[in-house]
Design an enzyme around this catalytic site. Structure first.
Site, PDB file in Angstrom:
ATOM      1  N   ARG A  11      -9.286   5.444 -13.425  1.00 11.30           N
ATOM      2  CA  ARG A  11     -10.155   6.122 -12.460  1.00 11.30           C
ATOM      3  C   ARG A  11     -11.080   7.130 -13.135  1.00 11.30           C
ATOM      4  O   ARG A  11     -12.146   7.428 -12.607  1.00 11.30           O
ATOM      5  CB  ARG A  11      -9.324   6.763 -11.352  1.00 11.30           C
ATOM      6  N   LYS A 168       3.965  -5.074   3.183  1.00 13.16           N
ATOM      7  CA  LYS A 168       3.634  -4.140   4.269  1.00 13.16           C
ATOM      8  C   LYS A 168       3.127  -4.907   5.479  1.00 13.16           C
ATOM      9  O   LYS A 168       1.965  -4.830   5.844  1.00 13.16           O
ATOM     10  CB  LYS A 168       2.575  -3.147   3.792  1.00 13.16           C
ATOM     11  N   GLY A 326      -2.739  -2.098  -4.594  1.00 17.08           N
ATOM     12  CA  GLY A 326      -2.049  -1.674  -5.812  1.00 17.08           C
ATOM     13  C   GLY A 326      -1.240  -2.788  -6.456  1.00 17.08           C
ATOM     14  O   GLY A 326      -1.389  -3.068  -7.650  1.00 17.08           O
ATOM     15  N   GLY A 349      -5.771   1.956   0.157  1.00 16.45           N
ATOM     16  CA  GLY A 349      -5.948   2.188   1.593  1.00 16.45           C
ATOM     17  C   GLY A 349      -7.356   1.902   2.083  1.00 16.45           C
ATOM     18  O   GLY A 349      -7.540   1.294   3.136  1.00 16.45           O
TER      19      GLY A 349
HETATM   20  P1  ADP Z   1      -0.464  -4.393  -2.086  1.00 19.81           P
HETATM   21  O1  ADP Z   1       0.051  -3.182  -2.820  1.00 19.81           O
HETATM   22  O2  ADP Z   1      -1.238  -5.307  -3.001  1.00 19.81           O
HETATM   23  O3  ADP Z   1      -1.215  -4.046  -0.838  1.00 19.81           O
HETATM   24  P2  ADP Z   1       2.089  -4.773  -0.752  1.00 19.81           P
HETATM   25  O4  ADP Z   1       2.448  -3.387  -1.145  1.00 19.81           O
HETATM   26  O5  ADP Z   1       1.874  -5.068   0.691  1.00 19.81           O
HETATM   27  O6  ADP Z   1       0.811  -5.268  -1.617  1.00 19.81           O
HETATM   28  O7  ADP Z   1       3.244  -5.781  -1.197  1.00 19.81           O
HETATM   29  C1  ADP Z   1       3.674  -5.940  -2.530  1.00 19.81           C
HETATM   30  C2  ADP Z   1       5.162  -6.158  -2.589  1.00 19.81           C
HETATM   31  O8  ADP Z   1       5.556  -7.253  -1.796  1.00 19.81           O
HETATM   32  C3  ADP Z   1       5.640  -6.472  -3.994  1.00 19.81           C
HETATM   33  O9  ADP Z   1       6.499  -5.433  -4.415  1.00 19.81           O
HETATM   34  C4  ADP Z   1       6.399  -7.802  -3.830  1.00 19.81           C
HETATM   35  O10 ADP Z   1       7.587  -7.841  -4.593  1.00 19.81           O
HETATM   36  C5  ADP Z   1       6.710  -7.819  -2.373  1.00 19.81           C
HETATM   37  N1  ADP Z   1       6.950  -9.185  -1.856  1.00 19.81           N
HETATM   38  C6  ADP Z   1       6.093 -10.205  -1.841  1.00 19.81           C
HETATM   39  N2  ADP Z   1       6.667 -11.304  -1.294  1.00 19.81           N
HETATM   40  C7  ADP Z   1       7.932 -10.975  -0.981  1.00 19.81           C
HETATM   41  C8  ADP Z   1       9.025 -11.690  -0.381  1.00 19.81           C
HETATM   42  N3  ADP Z   1       8.928 -12.965  -0.029  1.00 19.81           N
HETATM   43  N4  ADP Z   1      10.182 -11.009  -0.195  1.00 19.81           N
HETATM   44  C9  ADP Z   1      10.274  -9.718  -0.569  1.00 19.81           C
HETATM   45  N5  ADP Z   1       9.289  -8.983  -1.124  1.00 19.81           N
HETATM   46  C10 ADP Z   1       8.119  -9.609  -1.318  1.00 19.81           C
HETATM   47 MG    MG Z   2       1.771  -1.956  -2.507  1.00 23.41          MG
END
Ligand code: ADP
Ligand code: MG
Length: 369
Positions: A11, A168, A326, A349
């Site tokens: 950043r 999420k 992230g 976000g």
């Molecule tokens: P981002 O940070 O890119 O917005 P999220 O925080 O929503 O993404 O999700 C990322 C997390 O989701 C990772 O830690 C990953 O391990 C978890 N994840 C993805 N698929 C599964 C699954 N089928 N079961 C459990 N955890 C999962």
């Molecule tokens: Mg995340």
């Protein structure tokens, strides 16, 4: 930051185009930034700790200016000088978009440049109120971010695919609702896919899924159908009975054959090949959320395979690919393809709120200005 040292300067580097351009043109550049979530001024969150790292990255002297002496110190700066002001969040009113705090910030400069897309989803004194007090502009990083996002969802080349995965689920349902009206293919993976499969009556065993959101999930599927958006859910999946590296009971299964004691932890190899074929027919891709639990081997495979496909299509000039989030960015780095995407957003976000179709207050204030 770890132990008072900058461990990742991504950043800091993102600000270089704007800061060097302004300084080279003879501006005095005062940097306003926040760091951490201090409730009151505290040395732990002082930007004096970042000044030396910033100086190394910038390759020219950088002064640190405390608020106590801001007016006097700023008055002594010369054209081309760069200074970091102390943490904007040391003012309680910063996060309340307090006009008095914004006036204090604005009194130090003649022009306001916002280069923080990642903070644009918040109306704070340093991102929103200040833009009404000075001639206000987008910086180069903000400009690049907005141009890339506009290209991906504003006026994209069709067909458009969106990949939404990750964990999420409830916070991303609004994203899906917005996307079905805008994209031709909606690819759902990760915990998100489990929620949709469960909503359709598939037994997903002990998988991460938000079963109480079934009604919302079904409404999104119905909206997709009305909008002629094709929804892709995995038809084969990688399952295990424990969530740990290379766990016992690891196997590939049809989604309809997941055992009561099993967890879906990745999209299966057949489904991911079908998804790769979908991408080959598309011109634009926007991606948030990994397809599986990619930090734990071997559940990174589908995410890596699809990321590599998207990267190759992008490099061949067939696809505009934009990714954010992230963990998504971490997964693209793990796949070694982050540089091969058209654009990877540094914002978490703000990227999600933009995908939801929300107006970002920090961007809106610039438009008004
Ligand atoms: P981002 O940070 O890119 O917005 P999220 O925080 O929503 O993404 O999700 C990322 C997390 O989701 C990772 O830690 C990953 O391990 C978890 N994840 C993805 N698929 C599964 C699954 N089928 N079961 C459990 N955890 C999962
Ligand atoms: Mg995340």
């Amino acid at each position: 930051m770890a132990d008072g040292e900058v461990t990742d300067d991504t950043r800091l580097r993102a600000t270089l185009p704007t800061v060097t351009e302004l300084a080279d043109k003879g501006a005095i550049v005062l940097l306003l930034a926040h760091f951490g979530r201090p409730k009151v001024p505290s040395p732990q969150f002082s930007l004096s700790r970042v000044t030396r790292a910033y100086q190394d990255v910038l390759g020219r002297p950088v002064r640190y200016v405390d608020w106590e002496v801001a007016e006097e110190n700023v008055a002594m700066l010369q054209p081309g000088d760069v200074a970091i002001l102390e943490n904007t969040r040391f003012f309680g009113g910063e996060e309340k978009n307090d006009p008095a705090v914004a006036r204090r910030f604005a009194s130090l400069g003649d022009l306001y440049v916002n280069d923080a897309f990642s903070a644009a989803h918040r109306a704070h004194a340093s991102t929103e109120a200040i833009a009404h007090l000075l001639p206000a502009y987008a910086g180069r990083a903000m400009e690049a971010e907005l141009n890339a996002l506009e290209k991906a969802l504003g006026r994209p080349e069709r067909p458009v695919a969106a990949v939404v995965g990750g964990a999420k689920v409830s916070t991303k349902l609004e994203v899906l609702r917005n996307l079905v009206a805008r994209v031709d293919h909606l690819i759902i993976g990760g915990g998100m896919a489990n929620t949709f499969l469960a909503a359709r009556g598939v037994d997903v065993g002990r998988s991460l899924a938000e079963r109480d959101l079934a009604e919302t999930a079904l409404a999104i599927l119905a909206a997709a159908e009305r909008a002629s958006c094709t929804v892709h859910l995995p038809y084969d999946v990688v399952v295990a009975t424990a969530f740990k590296p290379n766990p016992p009971g690891l196997r590939t299964a049809n989604v309809h054959e997941v055992g009561a004691d099993e967890m879906i932890l990745d999209v299966g190899p057949a489904a991911v090949e079908a998804l790769a074929d979908v991408l080959k027919t598309c011109r634009t891709l926007v991606w948030n959320g990994p397809l599986g639990a990619f930090e734990t081997p071997p559940f990174e495979r589908a995410t890596l395979r699809l990321a590599q496909t998207a990267a190759a299509l992008t490099q061949a000039g067939q696809l505009v690919s934009v990714a954010g989030g992230g963990d998504t960015v971490a997964a693209l780095n793990q796949a070694g393809v982050a540089d091969d995407f058209t654009f990877v957003s540094t914002a978490g976000g703000a990227f999600l709120e933009w995908m939801e179709g929300k107006e970002l207050p920090g961007v809106r204030a610039l438009e008004v200005a």
